[in-house]
Design a protein around this motif. Structure first.
Motif, PDB file in Angstrom:
ATOM      1  N   ARG A 155       0.987  -1.271  -0.011  1.00  0.00           N
ATOM      2  CA  ARG A 155      -0.119   0.087  -0.024  1.00  0.00           C
ATOM      3  C   ARG A 155       0.832   1.389  -0.053  1.00  0.00           C
ATOM      4  O   ARG A 155       1.433   1.467   0.931  1.00  0.00           O
ATOM      5  N   PRO A 156       0.925   1.969  -1.179  1.00  0.00           N
ATOM      6  CA  PRO A 156       1.877   3.170  -1.140  1.00  0.00           C
ATOM      7  C   PRO A 156       1.113   4.359  -0.213  1.00  0.00           C
ATOM      8  O   PRO A 156      -0.091   4.391   0.034  1.00  0.00           O
ATOM      9  N   ASN A 157       2.138   5.262  -0.001  1.00  0.00           N
ATOM     10  CA  ASN A 157       1.628   6.259   0.767  1.00  0.00           C
ATOM     11  C   ASN A 157       0.821   7.693  -0.103  1.00  0.00           C
ATOM     12  O   ASN A 157       0.519   8.319   0.287  1.00  0.00           O
ATOM     13  N   ARG A 158       0.952   7.268  -1.473  1.00  0.00           N
ATOM     14  CA  ARG A 158       0.342   8.377  -2.430  1.00  0.00           C
ATOM     15  C   ARG A 158       0.051   7.365  -3.590  1.00  0.00           C
ATOM     16  O   ARG A 158       0.298   6.290  -3.861  1.00  0.00           O
ATOM     17  N   ASP A 159      -1.138   7.984  -4.419  1.00  0.00           N
ATOM     18  CA  ASP A 159      -1.464   7.129  -5.395  1.00  0.00           C
ATOM     19  C   ASP A 159      -0.315   7.117  -6.552  1.00  0.00           C
ATOM     20  O   ASP A 159       0.607   7.871  -6.559  1.00  0.00           O
ATOM     21  N   ILE A 160      -0.096   5.878  -7.441  1.00  0.00           N
ATOM     22  CA  ILE A 160       0.920   5.921  -8.527  1.00  0.00           C
ATOM     23  C   ILE A 160      -0.102   5.653  -9.485  1.00  0.00           C
ATOM     24  O   ILE A 160      -1.112   4.950  -9.857  1.00  0.00           O
ATOM     25  N   ILE A 161       0.338   6.407 -10.776  1.00  0.00           N
ATOM     26  CA  ILE A 161      -0.405   6.557 -11.879  1.00  0.00           C
ATOM     27  C   ILE A 161       0.545   5.922 -13.152  1.00  0.00           C
ATOM     28  O   ILE A 161       1.494   6.628 -13.446  1.00  0.00           O
ATOM     29  N   LEU A 162       0.149   4.897 -13.733  1.00  0.00           N
ATOM     30  CA  LEU A 162       0.908   4.414 -14.919  1.00  0.00           C
ATOM     31  C   LEU A 162       0.191   5.032 -16.155  1.00  0.00           C
ATOM     32  O   LEU A 162      -1.037   4.543 -16.565  1.00  0.00           O
ATOM     33  N   ILE A 459       9.899   2.658  -7.174  1.00  0.00           N
ATOM     34  CA  ILE A 459       8.507   3.032  -6.861  1.00  0.00           C
ATOM     35  C   ILE A 459       8.248   2.945  -5.521  1.00  0.00           C
ATOM     36  O   ILE A 459       7.761   3.770  -4.955  1.00  0.00           O
ATOM     37  N   LYS A 460       8.740   1.863  -4.923  1.00  0.00           N
ATOM     38  CA  LYS A 460       8.889   1.637  -3.292  1.00  0.00           C
ATOM     39  C   LYS A 460       9.395   2.919  -2.712  1.00  0.00           C
ATOM     40  O   LYS A 460       8.684   3.266  -1.688  1.00  0.00           O
ATOM     41  N   ALA A 461      10.541   3.347  -3.124  1.00  0.00           N
ATOM     42  CA  ALA A 461      11.325   4.237  -2.426  1.00  0.00           C
ATOM     43  C   ALA A 461      10.455   5.570  -2.405  1.00  0.00           C
ATOM     44  O   ALA A 461      10.456   6.341  -1.403  1.00  0.00           O
TER      45      ALA A 461
END
Length: 467
Positions: A155-162, A459-461
């Motif tokens: 679960r990221p701390n922000r949205d990720i948009i591909l 992406i994790k970082a």
């Protein structure tokens, strides 16, 4: 076994191991290879291909992985050459990170290649195929990373948009990033863009030199030179031949050098590279960043096309068209001149310079496209820290160096609307063997698998709670 046979056997074993055939691939490596093969073997050229097929194929994978249908969109203004946009929900939608790559590729003719350009061929430690290094490696590594993270329950701390887009390599349809920003900004409303079509590992003779972060790029601008005359019969030549006059103007242009202008990014690049290079080249780089720069150092760098492009704006003739019959004096002569402006330089000033250099009032200069400014992106601790953290997982101690791209990428569209954009390719570029857009495009097998891991770590970082 003879020594020669033994040596050959050792070589074959090493190649097999490096290419992944002699060692067990991990689950995500197998997935990455499957996606890579699928993308390379889907024709996405402008003339005969269609990015929609590639987008739909990847979309099925994201839906099967559990992404909601509303967050997986194959979208575009026509049925042909659509884009794929996937949103990975996280803690803060307002601070979303965009992951960018393009699905389209440049043309490739089978008769020009040693291998089928639309088949992923693994041989002698390399993956061959159109798009294997531009940019289906980027689309693959980003997609695989998100699918892997989803499988792990991350679960990221922000949205990720591909955003995997169409039209980056040109063509007559449209540009996917430009269209998305104009028509569906809500789908790509990030605050940072990481572009897997620039930057990355630079290596020479198998040695990794640095990890390059593309934080700026030159501005693409093309003009047409044209001159007209009365023509006539070729048996009665005149001295006022429009082909000759155009040729003389182009010769003057070929001898012109635009002034050197070093930015913060190019100064830092040469400073870091001077520690990596040796001998005369290192001396040139050290001299170039002095205040004022040493003229001899600038001259030495300018003799090498790659470094000359980082020093100044360039303008080069790329196409010619003249005459209408072999037995007639030409009535029209045209030349296409492609310019690459340094960030911050204006097209108006460039046109003034071209008119001065060409020095022929009968030659008209017509811009063929408007400039698309691409302001440099700031080297923030948030981004550079995440890149450094991910890089250390794979290549400890390798320097991270900001660069300005001599070419152009779709990152410029995000920079234009105020979204800082950084080239963060996970795979490597061999400086002595650049085959993007050319014959037998390829990617070293170990570099491809490194790319899968790097993008996952990056992406994790940049999206973890402790970043």
């Amino acid at each position: 076994m003879s020594m020669r046979s033994f040596t050959r056997w050792v070589f074959i074993v090493l190649v097999s191991v490096l290419s992944g055939r002699g060692a067990e691939l991990t689950a995500h490596q197998r997935l990455g290879r499957e996606i890579y093969k699928e993308l390379v073997e889907t024709d996405t050229t402008h003339s005969t291909g269609d990015t929609t097929k590639a987008a739909e194929s990847l979309a099925r994978r994201f839906l099967a992985a559990g992404f909601p249908a509303a967050d997986v969109q194959v979208i575009g203004p026509t049925n042909r050459n659509k884009n794929l946009v996937v949103r990975y929900r996280g803690g803060d939608a307002k601070k979303a990170v965009i992951l960018l790559a393009h699905l389209d590729v440049v043309e490739a003719k089978r008769e020009d290649w040693s291998l089928d350009p639309f088949k992923l061929t693994e041989t002698n430690g390399f993956f061959y195929g159109r798009g294997s290094s531009d940019d289906k490696d980027g689309a693959t590594t980003l997609s695989t990373a998100l699918l892997r993270l989803r499988q792990e329950g991350y679960r990221p701390n922000r949205d990720i948009i591909l955003a995997l887009t169409a039209g980056e390599e040109g063509g007559e349809d449209y540009n996917g990033v430009e269209w998305l920003l104009a028509n569906h900004r809500d789908l790509v409303n990030g605050v940072i863009c990481l572009n897997a079509d620039a930057g990355g590992i630079q290596k020479r003779k198998g040695k990794r030199l640095l990890y390059a972060v593309q934080a700026a790029e030159k501005v693409y601008y093309t003009v047409r030179l044209e001159i007209k005359g009365p023509g006539g019969h070729s048996s009665k030549p005149t001295k006022d031949n429009v082909i000759y006059r155009l040729a003389e103007a182009l010769l003057r242009l070929s001898k012109h050098e635009f002034p050197v202008k070093l930015s913060e990014i190019t100064k830092e690049y040469f400073a870091q590279m001077s520690k990596i290079e040796t001998g005369e080249l290192a001396t040139y780089m050290q001299g170039a960043i002095k205040d004022p720069p040493e003229p001899s150092a600038l001259k030495g760098l300018a003799e090498m096309p790659f470094y000359n492009a980082l020093l100044r704006t360039t303008a080069v003739a790329t196409m010619l068209e003249a005459g209408h019959a072999e037995n007639a004096l030409p009535q029209t002569a045209r030349a296409t001149v492609n310019c690459r402006l340094l960030p911050g330089e204006s097209a108006e000033e460039l046109l003034k310079t071209l008119r001065m250099v060409i020095a022929d009032e009968q030659i008209t200069i017509t811009p063929l496209n408007p400039t698309k400014p691409s302001p440099p992106s700031p080297l923030t601790p948030e981004v550079m820290g995440a890149i450094q953290k991910a890089k250390e997982k794979l290549w400890p101690g390798l320097p991270v160096v900001p660069i300005m791209e001599a070419g152009a990428t779709d990152g410029l569209y995000f920079r234009q609307v105020g979204v800082p954009t950084y080239g963060i390719v996970g795979t490597a570029t061999d400086l002595d063997d650049v085959r993007m857009h050319g014959k037998d495009e390829r990617m070293a097998v170990p570099d491809f698998y490194d790319g899968l891991e790097f993008e996952y770590q990056l992406i994790k970082a940049i999206s973890s709670e402790n970043h």
